[in-house]
Design a protein around this motif. Structure first.
Motif, PDB file in Angstrom:
ATOM      1  N   MET A   1       0.844  -1.176   0.000  1.00 46.55           N
ATOM      2  CA  MET A   1       0.000   0.000   0.000  1.00 46.55           C
ATOM      3  C   MET A   1       0.886   1.235   0.000  1.00 46.55           C
ATOM      4  N   ALA A   2       0.493   2.220  -0.755  1.00 51.45           N
ATOM      5  CA  ALA A   2       1.233   3.471  -0.815  1.00 51.45           C
ATOM      6  C   ALA A   2       1.057   4.233   0.487  1.00 51.45           C
ATOM      7  N   ASP A   3       2.130   4.886   0.916  1.00 47.09           N
ATOM      8  CA  ASP A   3       2.072   5.656   2.152  1.00 47.09           C
ATOM      9  C   ASP A   3       1.119   6.832   2.053  1.00 47.09           C
ATOM     10  N   THR A   4       0.745   7.201   0.848  1.00 51.70           N
ATOM     11  CA  THR A   4      -0.085   8.391   0.672  1.00 51.70           C
ATOM     12  C   THR A   4      -1.577   8.093   0.630  1.00 51.70           C
ATOM     13  N   GLU A   5      -1.989   6.834   0.801  1.00 55.22           N
ATOM     14  CA  GLU A   5      -3.416   6.546   0.774  1.00 55.22           C
ATOM     15  C   GLU A   5      -4.103   7.224   1.955  1.00 55.22           C
ATOM     16  N   ILE A   6      -5.159   7.967   1.661  1.00 56.88           N
ATOM     17  CA  ILE A   6      -5.889   8.731   2.671  1.00 56.88           C
ATOM     18  C   ILE A   6      -7.302   8.186   2.796  1.00 56.88           C
ATOM     19  N   VAL A   7      -7.751   8.022   4.034  1.00 60.78           N
ATOM     20  CA  VAL A   7      -9.126   7.674   4.341  1.00 60.78           C
ATOM     21  C   VAL A   7      -9.721   8.862   5.083  1.00 60.78           C
ATOM     22  N   ARG A   8     -10.755   9.455   4.509  1.00 57.35           N
ATOM     23  CA  ARG A   8     -11.447  10.569   5.159  1.00 57.35           C
ATOM     24  C   ARG A   8     -12.323   9.983   6.261  1.00 57.35           C
ATOM     25  N   LEU A   9     -12.148  10.476   7.512  1.00 53.69           N
ATOM     26  CA  LEU A   9     -12.814   9.877   8.663  1.00 53.69           C
ATOM     27  C   LEU A   9     -13.365  10.966   9.574  1.00 53.69           C
ATOM     28  N   ARG A  10     -14.636  10.869   9.902  1.00 52.09           N
ATOM     29  CA  ARG A  10     -15.224  11.827  10.854  1.00 52.09           C
ATOM     30  C   ARG A  10     -14.885  11.389  12.277  1.00 52.09           C
ATOM     31  N   GLY A  11     -14.997  12.308  13.213  1.00 50.96           N
ATOM     32  CA  GLY A  11     -14.526  12.082  14.581  1.00 50.96           C
ATOM     33  C   GLY A  11     -15.052  10.855  15.279  1.00 50.96           C
ATOM     34  N   HIS A  12     -16.363  10.662  15.289  1.00 49.18           N
ATOM     35  CA  HIS A  12     -16.877   9.539  16.069  1.00 49.18           C
ATOM     36  C   HIS A  12     -16.558   8.194  15.442  1.00 49.18           C
ATOM     37  N   HIS A  13     -16.248   8.161  14.153  1.00 50.59           N
ATOM     38  CA  HIS A  13     -15.874   6.881  13.542  1.00 50.59           C
ATOM     39  C   HIS A  13     -14.536   6.367  14.062  1.00 50.59           C
ATOM     40  N   LEU A  14     -13.708   7.248  14.625  1.00 53.89           N
ATOM     41  CA  LEU A  14     -12.491   6.787  15.294  1.00 53.89           C
ATOM     42  C   LEU A  14     -12.845   5.811  16.412  1.00 53.89           C
ATOM     43  N   LEU A  15     -13.947   6.087  17.087  1.00 48.79           N
ATOM     44  CA  LEU A  15     -14.383   5.217  18.182  1.00 48.79           C
ATOM     45  C   LEU A  15     -15.139   4.003  17.664  1.00 48.79           C
ATOM     46  N   CYS A  16     -15.982   4.197  16.671  1.00 49.75           N
ATOM     47  CA  CYS A  16     -16.751   3.079  16.106  1.00 49.75           C
ATOM     48  C   CYS A  16     -15.836   1.964  15.611  1.00 49.75           C
ATOM     49  N   LEU A  17     -14.732   2.344  15.003  1.00 51.86           N
ATOM     50  CA  LEU A  17     -13.807   1.345  14.469  1.00 51.86           C
ATOM     51  C   LEU A  17     -13.224   0.455  15.558  1.00 51.86           C
ATOM     52  N   LEU A  18     -13.081   0.979  16.756  1.00 53.51           N
ATOM     53  CA  LEU A  18     -12.470   0.213  17.839  1.00 53.51           C
ATOM     54  C   LEU A  18     -13.264  -1.042  18.189  1.00 53.51           C
ATOM     55  N   THR A  19     -14.581  -0.972  18.059  1.00 54.22           N
ATOM     56  CA  THR A  19     -15.431  -2.099  18.446  1.00 54.22           C
ATOM     57  C   THR A  19     -16.148  -2.729  17.255  1.00 54.22           C
ATOM     58  N   TYR A  20     -15.783  -2.349  16.061  1.00 54.13           N
ATOM     59  CA  TYR A  20     -16.488  -2.810  14.866  1.00 54.13           C
ATOM     60  C   TYR A  20     -16.250  -4.301  14.606  1.00 54.13           C
ATOM     61  N   VAL A  73     -25.134  13.720  15.516  1.00 55.07           N
ATOM     62  CA  VAL A  73     -23.873  13.213  14.972  1.00 55.07           C
ATOM     63  C   VAL A  73     -22.734  14.242  15.042  1.00 55.07           C
ATOM     64  N   PRO A  74     -22.936  15.504  14.665  1.00 54.88           N
ATOM     65  CA  PRO A  74     -21.821  16.465  14.804  1.00 54.88           C
ATOM     66  C   PRO A  74     -21.345  16.620  16.255  1.00 54.88           C
ATOM     67  N   GLU A  75     -22.258  16.527  17.199  1.00 51.59           N
ATOM     68  CA  GLU A  75     -21.859  16.609  18.605  1.00 51.59           C
ATOM     69  C   GLU A  75     -21.044  15.378  18.995  1.00 51.59           C
ATOM     70  N   ARG A  76     -21.437  14.209  18.509  1.00 52.56           N
ATOM     71  CA  ARG A  76     -20.637  13.002  18.763  1.00 52.56           C
ATOM     72  C   ARG A  76     -19.231  13.165  18.198  1.00 52.56           C
ATOM     73  N   ASP A  77     -19.146  13.757  16.995  1.00 51.81           N
ATOM     74  CA  ASP A  77     -17.831  13.990  16.381  1.00 51.81           C
ATOM     75  C   ASP A  77     -16.978  14.897  17.257  1.00 51.81           C
ATOM     76  N   ARG A  78     -17.553  16.008  17.704  1.00 48.17           N
ATOM     77  CA  ARG A  78     -16.802  16.960  18.547  1.00 48.17           C
ATOM     78  C   ARG A  78     -16.326  16.298  19.837  1.00 48.17           C
ATOM     79  N   ARG A  79     -17.228  15.606  20.491  1.00 54.39           N
ATOM     80  CA  ARG A  79     -16.859  14.938  21.748  1.00 54.39           C
ATOM     81  C   ARG A  79     -15.779  13.890  21.514  1.00 54.39           C
ATOM     82  N   ALA A  80     -15.949  13.091  20.474  1.00 60.07           N
ATOM     83  CA  ALA A  80     -14.971  12.027  20.184  1.00 60.07           C
ATOM     84  C   ALA A  80     -13.598  12.615  19.907  1.00 60.07           C
ATOM     85  N   LEU A  81     -13.535  13.635  19.071  1.00 58.77           N
ATOM     86  CA  LEU A  81     -12.233  14.232  18.748  1.00 58.77           C
ATOM     87  C   LEU A  81     -11.566  14.813  19.983  1.00 58.77           C
TER      88      LEU A  81
END
Length: 150
Positions: A1-20, A73-81
């Motif tokens: 995988m190229a080091d430059t691959e970017i995944v656009r991710l909103r704040g609360h998805h950082l947490l969702c991924l942990l338990t996905y 959802v935007p509030e979840r993003d703010r809190r998560a970040l």
């Protein structure tokens, strides 16, 4: 995988991924989330965005009222970040990038298990399931670290 691959991710998805573990709002959501989890585990860089990201943007075209447009959802993003930034000891906001390597995933999962993200997840319908997954040691999750049970 190229080091430059970017995944656009909103704040609360950082947490969702942990338990996905392959459960979600729809088959389309599960398919997209699984691809994103795999890309991030493989070393893609997460770029924090406000609003629909690479997980939910495709669904916005398919669903009449996608969950990413719910008022909470935007509030979840703010809190998560804010909480993730505190755990990682760095600021996180729109446009910031990070690689969610194994060290960071383990750090975030330990914090999650210890309740550090409760305020971010309080508005989410999936919180009870995610809490159980964390209490169970993140077994069978897809955003894995090598030291976690399968």
């Amino acid at each position: 995988m190229a080091d430059t691959e970017i995944v656009r991710l909103r704040g609360h998805h950082l947490l969702c991924l942990l338990t996905y573990k392959g459960i979600g709002y729809s088959p389309e959501f599960v398919s997209g989330m699984t691809v994103i989890a795999d890309r991030l585990v493989a070393g893609a860089t997460a770029e924090i965005v406000e609003g629909p990201d690479d997980i939910c943007a495709p669904l916005c075209r398919l669903e009449e009222n996608p969950h990413c447009h719910e008022l909470t959802v935007p509030e979840r993003d703010r809190r998560a970040l804010s909480l993730v930034a505190g755990v990682l000891g760095r600021s996180l906001g729109d446009g910031d990038r990070l690689v969610l390597d194994e060290k960071i995933r383990v750090r975030l999962r330990n914090a999650y298990r210890n309740g550090a993200f409760e305020a971010a997840c309080a508005l989410c319908e999936w919180q009870p399931l995610c809490r159980d997954i964390a209490a169970g040691g993140y077994a069978s999750t897809l955003f894995r670290s090598t030291d976690e049970p399968t």
